[in-house]
Design a protein around this motif. Sequence first.
Motif, PDB file in Angstrom:
ATOM      1  N   PRO A  39       0.808  -1.280  -0.158  1.00  0.00           N
ATOM      2  CA  PRO A  39       0.018   0.311   0.076  1.00  0.00           C
ATOM      3  C   PRO A  39       0.889   1.337  -0.153  1.00  0.00           C
ATOM      4  O   PRO A  39       0.195   2.530   0.050  1.00  0.00           O
ATOM      5  N   GLU A  62     -11.081   1.564  -2.168  1.00  0.00           N
ATOM      6  CA  GLU A  62     -11.465   0.152  -1.650  1.00  0.00           C
ATOM      7  C   GLU A  62     -11.561   0.233  -3.238  1.00  0.00           C
ATOM      8  O   GLU A  62     -10.891  -1.287  -3.528  1.00  0.00           O
ATOM      9  N   TYR A  65      -7.156  -1.593  -3.733  1.00  0.00           N
ATOM     10  CA  TYR A  65      -7.919  -2.588  -3.150  1.00  0.00           C
ATOM     11  C   TYR A  65      -8.000  -3.575  -4.213  1.00  0.00           C
ATOM     12  O   TYR A  65      -7.443  -4.766  -4.634  1.00  0.00           O
ATOM     13  N   GLU A  69      -6.494  -7.072  -6.133  1.00  0.00           N
ATOM     14  CA  GLU A  69      -6.831  -8.476  -5.495  1.00  0.00           C
ATOM     15  C   GLU A  69      -6.552  -9.059  -6.927  1.00  0.00           C
ATOM     16  O   GLU A  69      -6.421  -9.860  -7.213  1.00  0.00           O
ATOM     17  N   VAL A  96      -1.024  -8.048   2.756  1.00  0.00           N
ATOM     18  CA  VAL A  96      -1.193  -6.527   2.332  1.00  0.00           C
ATOM     19  C   VAL A  96       0.276  -6.128   3.191  1.00  0.00           C
ATOM     20  O   VAL A  96      -0.309  -6.548   4.725  1.00  0.00           O
TER      21      VAL A  96
END
Length: 149
Positions: A39, A62, A65, A69, A96
């Motif tokens: 991150p 969000e 992320y 994924e 993460v």
Amino acid sequence: MSERILVPVDGSPLSKRALEVACDEYGTAEITALHVIDPTEPGYSIFGAEYDPTTAPRYGSEAWYERAEELADELFEELHTVADEYGVSLRTETVVGRPDREIISYATDADVDQIILGSHGRSEESRLLLGSVTEAVAFRSPVRVSLIR
């Protein structure tokens, strides 16, 4: 009990080569491919994935992320194909955090016997040096580390 091998993967050619070496030399071991979503550097987690801040989801959101994924899932599909070629069953994990810390933490928590890691610097000037993640893992790992070049 079979040996446990950890192969950190970022999608780079050397990380894929590390998996090939693991499958070839330790095909009867329990092999886990670990991908770390970093991150702190939005374009680092998947080698070669284009990160354009003007079109990508807002960093840290969000949606960002979720995209990370999705890229990890695509990477794992490729890696399962590699493992299948060797007749090896491959476990995959995504975490993460900061890659070097997460790799060492995973190796410790999962009682890994060896880490097989692609070694590369990110720039031409550092050709002779290890990449920063590789260097940190190699020097701080509680288990044997094999570097693939």
